[in-house]
Design a protein around this motif. Structure first.
Motif, short mmCIF file in Angstrom:
data_model
loop_
_atom_site.label_atom_id
_atom_site.label_comp_id
_atom_site.label_asym_id
_atom_site.label_seq_id
_atom_site.Cartn_x
_atom_site.Cartn_y
_atom_site.Cartn_z
N MET A 173 0.83 -1.21 0.00
CA MET A 173 0.00 0.00 0.00
C MET A 173 0.87 1.26 0.00
SD MET A 173 -3.00 -1.06 -0.37
CE MET A 173 -3.92 0.43 -0.10
N GLN A 174 1.93 1.26 0.79
CA GLN A 174 2.84 2.42 0.82
C GLN A 174 3.53 2.58 -0.53
OE1 GLN A 174 6.30 2.12 3.35
NE2 GLN A 174 6.48 4.35 3.52
N LEU A 175 3.95 1.49 -1.12
CA LEU A 175 4.59 1.54 -2.43
C LEU A 175 3.64 2.12 -3.47
CD1 LEU A 175 6.96 0.86 -4.32
CD2 LEU A 175 6.01 -1.45 -4.52
N ALA A 176 2.42 1.59 -3.53
CA ALA A 176 1.43 2.09 -4.49
C ALA A 176 1.10 3.55 -4.25
CB ALA A 176 0.18 1.22 -4.41
N SER A 177 0.92 3.91 -3.00
CA SER A 177 0.58 5.30 -2.66
C SER A 177 1.69 6.27 -3.07
CB SER A 177 0.33 5.39 -1.15
OG SER A 177 0.13 6.73 -0.77
N THR A 178 2.94 5.88 -2.83
CA THR A 178 4.07 6.73 -3.19
C THR A 178 4.17 6.90 -4.69
OG1 THR A 178 5.24 6.01 -1.20
CG2 THR A 178 6.56 7.03 -2.93
N ILE A 179 4.01 5.82 -5.42
CA ILE A 179 4.07 5.89 -6.89
C ILE A 179 2.93 6.74 -7.43
CG2 ILE A 179 3.86 4.55 -9.01
CD1 ILE A 179 5.39 2.28 -7.51
N LEU A 180 1.72 6.54 -6.92
CA LEU A 180 0.57 7.34 -7.38
C LEU A 180 0.75 8.81 -7.05
CD1 LEU A 180 -2.44 4.98 -6.56
CD2 LEU A 180 -1.63 5.71 -8.82
N ASP A 181 1.29 9.10 -5.88
CA ASP A 181 1.55 10.48 -5.49
C ASP A 181 2.48 11.15 -6.49
OD1 ASP A 181 1.45 12.78 -3.73
OD2 ASP A 181 3.46 12.19 -3.05
N LEU A 182 3.52 10.46 -6.89
CA LEU A 182 4.45 11.01 -7.88
C LEU A 182 3.82 11.15 -9.25
CD1 LEU A 182 7.86 9.32 -7.05
CD2 LEU A 182 7.41 11.77 -7.18
N LEU A 183 3.06 10.15 -9.65
CA LEU A 183 2.43 10.18 -10.98
C LEU A 183 1.45 11.34 -11.13
CD1 LEU A 183 1.79 6.39 -11.69
CD2 LEU A 183 3.39 7.91 -12.87
N THR A 184 0.82 11.72 -10.04
CA THR A 184 -0.18 12.78 -10.10
C THR A 184 0.36 14.16 -9.78
OG1 THR A 184 -0.86 12.33 -7.82
CG2 THR A 184 -2.07 11.19 -9.57
N ASP A 185 1.66 14.27 -9.55
CA ASP A 185 2.25 15.56 -9.20
C ASP A 185 3.52 15.81 -10.02
OD1 ASP A 185 3.29 17.86 -8.03
OD2 ASP A 185 2.85 17.19 -5.97
N PRO A 186 3.37 16.30 -11.26
CA PRO A 186 4.52 16.54 -12.12
C PRO A 186 5.56 17.49 -11.52
CG PRO A 186 2.49 16.72 -13.38
CD PRO A 186 2.12 16.61 -11.93
N LEU A 187 5.12 18.47 -10.76
CA LEU A 187 6.06 19.40 -10.13
C LEU A 187 6.95 18.66 -9.13
CD1 LEU A 187 7.12 22.25 -9.79
CD2 LEU A 187 5.31 22.66 -8.11
N LYS A 188 6.35 17.80 -8.33
CA LYS A 188 7.11 17.01 -7.37
C LYS A 188 8.09 16.08 -8.10
CE LYS A 188 5.08 15.54 -3.66
NZ LYS A 188 4.26 14.78 -2.70
N GLN A 189 7.64 15.49 -9.20
CA GLN A 189 8.53 14.64 -10.01
C GLN A 189 9.77 15.41 -10.43
OE1 GLN A 189 6.69 12.78 -13.44
NE2 GLN A 189 4.76 12.58 -12.35
N LYS A 190 9.57 16.62 -10.91
CA LYS A 190 10.69 17.43 -11.38
C LYS A 190 11.61 17.84 -10.24
CE LYS A 190 8.44 19.20 -15.49
NZ LYS A 190 7.90 20.35 -16.21
N GLN A 191 11.02 18.27 -9.13
CA GLN A 191 11.83 18.70 -7.98
C GLN A 191 12.66 17.56 -7.42
OE1 GLN A 191 8.68 20.21 -5.49
NE2 GLN A 191 9.07 22.33 -6.10
N ILE A 192 12.04 16.42 -7.21
CA ILE A 192 12.75 15.25 -6.67
C ILE A 192 13.78 14.77 -7.69
CG2 ILE A 192 12.50 12.83 -5.95
CD1 ILE A 192 11.44 14.76 -3.85
#
Length: 90
Positions: A34-53
């Motif tokens: 669940m944590q793995l899926a949640s973390t991946i979904l969080d990144l997939l839905t937040d392009p700004l966070k993807q870029k920053q990280i």
């Protein structure tokens, strides 16, 4: 990380030496689906966070060079040889 992508990984081996959770990547317990899926979904839905990280990930691995990795590996071999009471490698 070197390509500037956000990384989700389990804290095994040398991974904790590379990833600072929520700064240059994410570490999740591999048994916590669940944590793995949640973390991946969080990144997939937040392009700004993807870029920053991803940007932080790329910056953090710039310090690792092949020469540094080779020197560190050589030092480890020398320590192992010394602990076993044999001659040094050189």
């Amino acid at each position: 990380m070197a390509t500037g992508r956000a990384v989700v990984a389990a804290p095994v081996g040398g991974i904790p030496d590379l990833i600072k959770h929520c700064e240059n990547g994410y570490m999740v317990d591999s048994s916590n689906v669940m944590q793995l899926a949640s973390t991946i979904l969080d990144l997939l839905t937040d392009p700004l966070k993807q870029k920053q990280i991803g940007r932080c990930a790329a910056e953090s691995v710039k310090a690792f060079t092949w020469e540094q990795i080779a020197n560190t590996t050589f030092q480890i071999y020398q320590e192992v040889v010394a602990e076993n009471g044999t001659k040094t490698l050189l």
